[in-house]
Structures are given as structure tokens and as C-alpha cells.
Design a protein around this motif. Structure first.
Motif, PDB file in Angstrom:
ATOM      1  N   THR A 131      23.121  21.361   3.401  1.00  0.00           N
ATOM      2  CA  THR A 131      22.205  20.519   4.049  1.00  0.00           C
ATOM      3  C   THR A 131      22.628  19.884   3.456  1.00  0.00           C
ATOM      4  O   THR A 131      23.898  18.500   2.999  1.00  0.00           O
ATOM      5  CB  THR A 131      21.295  20.400   4.211  1.00  0.00           C
ATOM      6  N   THR A 135      26.004  16.751   4.097  1.00  0.00           N
ATOM      7  CA  THR A 135      25.657  14.878   4.118  1.00  0.00           C
ATOM      8  C   THR A 135      26.740  14.341   4.095  1.00  0.00           C
ATOM      9  O   THR A 135      26.756  12.929   5.403  1.00  0.00           O
ATOM     10  CB  THR A 135      24.399  15.037   4.027  1.00  0.00           C
ATOM     11  N   THR A 139      27.957  11.905   6.950  1.00  0.00           N
ATOM     12  CA  THR A 139      28.482  10.269   6.656  1.00  0.00           C
ATOM     13  C   THR A 139      29.285   9.600   6.668  1.00  0.00           C
ATOM     14  O   THR A 139      29.207   8.934   7.401  1.00  0.00           O
ATOM     15  CB  THR A 139      27.458   9.951   5.482  1.00  0.00           C
ATOM     16  N   SER A 143      28.973  10.376  11.359  1.00  0.00           N
ATOM     17  CA  SER A 143      28.164  10.839  12.213  1.00  0.00           C
ATOM     18  C   SER A 143      26.485  10.077  12.415  1.00  0.00           C
ATOM     19  O   SER A 143      26.320   9.161  11.884  1.00  0.00           O
ATOM     20  CB  SER A 143      27.852  12.002  11.316  1.00  0.00           C
ATOM     21  N   GLU A 145      22.495   8.377  12.268  1.00  0.00           N
ATOM     22  CA  GLU A 145      21.381   9.457  11.798  1.00  0.00           C
ATOM     23  C   GLU A 145      20.403   9.480  11.879  1.00  0.00           C
ATOM     24  O   GLU A 145      19.769   9.236  12.952  1.00  0.00           O
ATOM     25  CB  GLU A 145      21.084   7.305  10.937  1.00  0.00           C
ATOM     26  N   VAL A 147      22.080  11.787   8.598  1.00  0.00           N
ATOM     27  CA  VAL A 147      22.986  13.178   8.601  1.00  0.00           C
ATOM     28  C   VAL A 147      21.963  13.562   8.596  1.00  0.00           C
ATOM     29  O   VAL A 147      22.856  15.068   8.768  1.00  0.00           O
ATOM     30  CB  VAL A 147      24.239  11.860   8.566  1.00  0.00           C
ATOM     31  N   TRP A 148      21.164  13.956   7.009  1.00  0.00           N
ATOM     32  CA  TRP A 148      20.556  14.868   6.496  1.00  0.00           C
ATOM     33  C   TRP A 148      20.003  16.111   7.987  1.00  0.00           C
ATOM     34  O   TRP A 148      20.286  16.933   7.777  1.00  0.00           O
ATOM     35  CB  TRP A 148      19.748  14.865   6.102  1.00  0.00           C
ATOM     36  N   ASP A 150      21.554  16.150  10.758  1.00  0.00           N
ATOM     37  CA  ASP A 150      22.821  16.933  11.521  1.00  0.00           C
ATOM     38  C   ASP A 150      22.949  17.547  10.887  1.00  0.00           C
ATOM     39  O   ASP A 150      23.757  18.775  11.652  1.00  0.00           O
ATOM     40  CB  ASP A 150      24.067  15.579  11.965  1.00  0.00           C
ATOM     41  N   ALA A 151      23.349  17.705   9.606  1.00  0.00           N
ATOM     42  CA  ALA A 151      23.730  18.348   8.431  1.00  0.00           C
ATOM     43  C   ALA A 151      23.077  20.202   8.228  1.00  0.00           C
ATOM     44  O   ALA A 151      23.500  21.705   8.640  1.00  0.00           O
ATOM     45  CB  ALA A 151      23.857  17.610   6.857  1.00  0.00           C
ATOM     46  N   TRP A 152      21.081  18.898   8.793  1.00  0.00           N
ATOM     47  CA  TRP A 152      20.267  20.800   8.238  1.00  0.00           C
ATOM     48  C   TRP A 152      20.801  21.562   9.631  1.00  0.00           C
ATOM     49  O   TRP A 152      20.709  23.185   9.558  1.00  0.00           O
ATOM     50  CB  TRP A 152      19.307  20.187   8.636  1.00  0.00           C
TER      51      TRP A 152
END
Length: 229
Positions: A131, A135, A139, A143, A145, A147-148, A150-152
């Protein structure tokens, strides 16, 4: 207009909200795949791939000109990841489909088992580090917000799908962690159909976890005897 064109353009309007039918249909295939996974059926993998293809076009709203012009790169990217990992899972389960469930004597594609301490630690570290690494990349690509989140979701989905292919009972709990973050993100991004289905997924994954755990416990007494044989 053929079926593919209709599916790509069809919309469901509820009040001032517009929902793509392919978002609904794609998630429907996802639910069917989850049910097949809980029942340890090989067909869960190809069914899931169909849903992944549909949802890939949904989550790149700005690219495909959908009513919701929001790009969730983690959500879109994980559909491609799902397809790749699902092919691996499909092959792995197909090779093991003649495995005998020691608790029932029936043929199954996978025997649920714990991942073990080392793999659990790997999952936790991979989820956090993955993640953190993705991120800033998401970003930079624009992507949505936060964004973390979405990465997770992307990293957690990868680990959960891989765990399912391996037959780890804990993979269901990874999905719970994904859903907890995924629901508020999808609501804020305007993907209401997916958000509602994520709530359902959350409940279903808990059910799936206990289902696999019961299968695992029923099979445990027979393991020593099988090994002696």
C-alpha cells in the motif's frame, strides 16, 4: 444494437443517480464466483474472470466516457490482476479437482488449511508495504482520493485471490479488510452499486471464513489416518 453494445451503454437511473448495468452485472459475476469459491468449485475462477473484464471498463470512468468520470486505478488495475491470478488459481484447482475431501469422501478442488505463521506475517507486511509503495504511484497517475485506500484495495485483493488459490482459510479475512476500506471509498467516488455489493461481500466473506474453517476442522481428524495409509 447487439448484446455487447447494449451491455456497454445500458444505464439504470435512480433519482439523480446513474448506475451502469455492467457494474451491476460485473459484481453479480463476482458474487457467483465467491459462492463457487466457498463451495470449492473450479468454475468459480472463469466466472470471476467475466466479472473482472466488465468491471475493468467501469472503474476507468474517465477513459471509457461513463456517466461517472472518475478513475479508480486500484480498482481497475486489480481487475487485470484478478484475471492473471485467477488463471493461476483455475489451473491449480483444476489439477487438484480429484482431491478427496477427507471429511465427506467427495472430490473437491482444494482442501482448506491454515496459511501458517510465516505466511500470515508475509501477508501483513505485504499489505502494508504494498500500500505504501503503490500510493504515490497511483497518486501520480491521478487516482481518486484517498489514494492510499485504492492502493490498499489493490494489494489486499491480490493477496486474497492468491490465498484462495493456495487454499488458505485466512484469505476470507483479507477480503474483510478490503471491504472495510472499499465501501466508503466507492461511496465517495459515486460507485453506489459496487459499494452496496461490497457490504454484501463483507457479510459473505465472514460466512465463507467460518464455512472453510468448519470443513478444515472436520477434515483434521482424518489427516493422521490418511498419512498412515
Amino acid at each position: 444494437m447487439n448484446l455487447i453494445e447494449w451491455l456497454f451503454d445500458a444505464q439504470l437511473v435512480i433519482g439523480d443517480q446513474t448506475i451502469l448495468w455492467r457494474e451491476i452485472v460485473g459484481n453479480g459475476f463476482g458474487i457467483a464466483s465467491a459462492i463457487g469459491g466457498m463451495r470449492r468449485k473450479v468454475w468459480a475462477w472463469p466466472v470471476g474472470i467475466v466479472g473482472n473484464v466488465l468491471l475493468f471498463t467501469v472503474f476507468l470512468g474517465a477513459v471509457f466516457g461513463t456517466p461517472n468520470p472518475v478513475n479508480l486505478l486500484g480498482q481497475a488495475g486489480r481487475q487485470l490482476m484478478f484475471i492473471a491470478v485467477s488463471i493461476y488459481g483455475w489451473v491449480r484447482w483444476s489439477q487438484s479437482r480429484k482431491r478427496v475431501d477427507l471429511s465427506t469422501g467427495t472430490h473437491v478442488a482444494v482442501q482448506p488449511h491454515w496459511a501458517g505463521g510465516r505466511n500470515r506475517l508475509f501477508i501483513i507486511v505485504a499489505l502494508v508495504v504494498g500500500t505504501a509503495v503503490l500510493t504515490p504511484i497511483f497518486t501520480a497517475l491521478g487516482s481518486f482520493e484517498p489514494v492510499w485506500a485504492d492502493a490498499w484495495i489493490f494489494v489486499g485483493s491480490l493477496l486474497a485471490t492468491w490465498g484462495m488459490a493456495k487454499g488458505w482459510t485466512e484469505f476470507w479475512l483479507i477480503w474483510v479488510a478490503v471491504d472495510i476500506v472499499g465501501v466508503p471509498l466507492l461511496v465517495s467516488a459515486g460507485y453506489y452499486a459496487s459499494a452496496i455489493l461490497y457490504v454484501f461481500y463483507g457479510v459473505f466473506t465472514i460466512w465463507g471464513f467460518f464455512t472453510w474453517m468448519r470443513v478444515q476442522r472436520r477434515s483434521a481428524p482424518a489427516l493422521p489416518a490418511a498419512a498412515d495409509a
